[in-house]
Every structure is written in structure tokens, then in C-alpha cells.
Design a protein around this motif. Structure first.
Motif, PDB file in Angstrom:
ATOM      1  N   SER A  31      72.970  41.918  49.117  1.00  0.00           N
ATOM      2  CA  SER A  31      71.542  42.043  49.424  1.00  0.00           C
ATOM      3  C   SER A  31      71.269  41.851  50.916  1.00  0.00           C
ATOM      4  CB  SER A  31      70.717  41.066  48.589  1.00  0.00           C
ATOM      5  OG  SER A  31      71.066  39.746  48.886  1.00  0.00           O
ATOM      6  N   LEU A  32      72.039  40.996  51.570  1.00  0.00           N
ATOM      7  CA  LEU A  32      71.888  40.812  53.011  1.00  0.00           C
ATOM      8  C   LEU A  32      72.265  42.105  53.739  1.00  0.00           C
ATOM      9  CD1 LEU A  32      72.557  37.806  55.161  1.00  0.00           C
ATOM     10  CD2 LEU A  32      73.715  39.892  55.816  1.00  0.00           C
ATOM     11  N   VAL A  33      73.358  42.727  53.333  1.00  0.00           N
ATOM     12  CA  VAL A  33      73.798  43.980  53.956  1.00  0.00           C
ATOM     13  C   VAL A  33      72.771  45.082  53.691  1.00  0.00           C
ATOM     14  CG1 VAL A  33      75.594  45.754  53.996  1.00  0.00           C
ATOM     15  CG2 VAL A  33      76.233  43.339  53.852  1.00  0.00           C
ATOM     16  N   ASP A  34      72.223  45.135  52.481  1.00  0.00           N
ATOM     17  CA  ASP A  34      71.184  46.122  52.153  1.00  0.00           C
ATOM     18  C   ASP A  34      69.942  45.931  53.023  1.00  0.00           C
ATOM     19  OD1 ASP A  34      72.856  47.169  50.216  1.00  0.00           O
ATOM     20  OD2 ASP A  34      71.839  46.165  48.542  1.00  0.00           O
ATOM     21  N   GLU A  35      69.547  44.688  53.220  1.00  0.00           N
ATOM     22  CA  GLU A  35      68.387  44.386  54.057  1.00  0.00           C
ATOM     23  C   GLU A  35      68.652  44.785  55.511  1.00  0.00           C
ATOM     24  OE1 GLU A  35      64.628  43.354  55.188  1.00  0.00           O
ATOM     25  OE2 GLU A  35      65.419  43.609  53.163  1.00  0.00           O
ATOM     26  N   MET A  36      69.850  44.509  55.990  1.00  0.00           N
ATOM     27  CA  MET A  36      70.229  44.926  57.346  1.00  0.00           C
ATOM     28  C   MET A  36      70.114  46.444  57.477  1.00  0.00           C
ATOM     29  SD  MET A  36      71.498  42.484  59.504  1.00  0.00           S
ATOM     30  CE  MET A  36      72.602  43.454  60.498  1.00  0.00           C
TER      31      MET A  36
END
Length: 90
Positions: A31-36
Motif C-alpha cells: 500500500s505504501l508503494v501504491d500510494e507513492m
């Protein structure tokens, strides 16, 4: 490694830029990578802060930020303490 233009480095060091992504106790997640990814498409820049205790030392912090850059297909522009700025040219 992508060459970073001087004007990009100057924008990345602007103190007015707010942290928009935090690495919490779960560390580097999908989810962090998706948000980035989402933020890089909109803004070209993302300022990330690793919360205290997420990584132990500067070498682990550098490894975390390099991993984030790799997974988000961005360039690590600057890293200072627990904060890093990533950039992707659109």
C-alpha cells in the motif's frame, strides 16, 4: 541511476514541501508503494518520512529509501535523517 537536474534538486530541498507518505511500524508495504505511485503520477515529487524505530541506523535507512525508489520506479533526490524526497519525470 538517473541524472538529477539542478532545478529538481533545488525544488526537492524546499522546506515548504510537506511530508506526504510515512513509513510506519509495518515498514515497506504494497500500500505504501501504491500510494507513492499515485502521488508521483500527480506531483512528480513525494516526501517520505520513516517513523522513529522503523529502521535502526543510517545504513538501514539508506537501504529502505533505495528499496522504495526501486519499487516505485522513482529517483531518490535527497535523504536527510529520516526524511527523503523522491522524483519521477513524467
Amino acid at each position: 541511476m538517473t541524472k538529477i537536474p539542478p532545478h529538481i534538486r533545488k525544488l526537492a530541498t524546499d522546506r515548504e514541501m510537506q511530508v506526504s507518505v510515512r513509513v510506519g511500524k509495518n515498514g515497506l508495504t504494497d500500500s505504501l508503494v501504491d500510494e507513492m505511485e499515485s502521488q508521483l503520477v500527480k506531483n512528480q515529487f513525494v516526501k517520505v518520512k520513516a517513523n522513529r524505530g522503523v529502521v535502526e541506523g543510517s545504513s538501514e535507512r539508506e537501504e529502505l529509501f533505495n528499496q522504495i525508489a526501486l519499487l516505485s520506479k522513482s529517483t531518490l533526490v535527497i535523504m536527510r535523517g529520516n526524511v527523503a524526497v523522491f522524483w519521477r519525470s513524467n
